[in-house]
Design a protein around this motif. Structure first.
Motif, short mmCIF file in Angstrom:
data_model
loop_
_atom_site.label_atom_id
_atom_site.label_comp_id
_atom_site.label_asym_id
_atom_site.label_seq_id
_atom_site.Cartn_x
_atom_site.Cartn_y
_atom_site.Cartn_z
N ASP A 57 0.74 -1.29 -0.01
CA ASP A 57 0.04 0.21 0.27
C ASP A 57 0.85 0.94 0.10
OD1 ASP A 57 -1.48 2.21 0.46
OD2 ASP A 57 -2.34 1.62 2.49
N PHE A 58 1.24 1.99 -0.78
CA PHE A 58 1.65 2.88 -1.35
C PHE A 58 1.65 4.35 -0.69
CE2 PHE A 58 2.77 0.21 -4.68
CZ PHE A 58 4.01 0.46 -4.84
N ARG A 59 0.24 4.32 0.08
CA ARG A 59 0.07 5.52 0.38
C ARG A 59 0.60 5.24 2.06
NH1 ARG A 59 -5.33 8.23 -2.32
NH2 ARG A 59 -4.85 7.68 -4.05
N SER A 60 0.73 4.50 2.48
CA SER A 60 1.59 4.02 4.12
C SER A 60 2.62 3.76 4.03
CB SER A 60 0.05 3.13 4.40
OG SER A 60 0.91 1.61 4.07
N ILE A 61 2.99 4.12 3.22
CA ILE A 61 4.88 3.40 3.28
C ILE A 61 5.73 4.48 2.44
CG2 ILE A 61 4.81 0.86 3.53
CD1 ILE A 61 5.71 1.17 0.12
N LEU A 62 7.16 4.19 3.20
CA LEU A 62 7.90 4.74 3.13
C LEU A 62 9.01 4.63 2.52
CD1 LEU A 62 8.53 8.05 6.08
CD2 LEU A 62 7.21 8.29 3.53
#
Length: 129
Positions: free
Chosen positions: A27-32
């Motif tokens: 989930d790209f919106r939740s990781i850096l």
């Protein structure tokens, strides 16, 4: 997006190296994401796998001096009260590019001769993930 730590262990829980990213499951919106050589920022946040894939490719191109994943700091005003925030700013040679990423739902399968040449060059150099 901020760096999150597990309160029990103190380890970061939402940072991944670019090599460890799973484009089909994360989930790209939740990781850096870290580990980009040509990125202006140490950590990058993406809204989609398409943005991540572009960043990955920009990091490979030798002619790209740097790229910035715009964190809503740069914008272009148009009309009355409207702002356009591009996804990326890219320094390539003597030029600066503003890039907006769209998903496959926006894909137009008709290509210009120049686009076909660029895609062939990328394929020949095996610049794919």
């Amino acid at each position: 997006m901020t760096i999150k730590k597990d309160p029990k262990t103190g380890k970061t829980v939402n940072i991944k190296k670019k090599e460890d990213v799973n484009v089909d499951r994360d989930d790209f919106r939740s990781i850096l994401i870290s580990g980009f050589k040509r990125s202006y920022y140490e950590y990058n946040w993406f809204e989609s796998s398409h943005e991540f894939k572009l960043a990955y490719q920009l990091d490979i191109f030798e002619d790209v001096e740097f790229w910035i994943r715009n964190k809503r700091t740069y914008y272009h005003e148009y009309g009355i009260g409207n702002r356009y925030h591009p996804d990326f700013i890219v320094k390539h040679g003597e030029n600066m590019y503003v890039v907006e990423v769209k998903g496959t739902g926006y894909l137009d399968t008709t290509r210009t001769k120049k686009e076909v040449e660029i895609l062939k060059e990328i394929d020949e150099k095996k610049m794919r993930m």
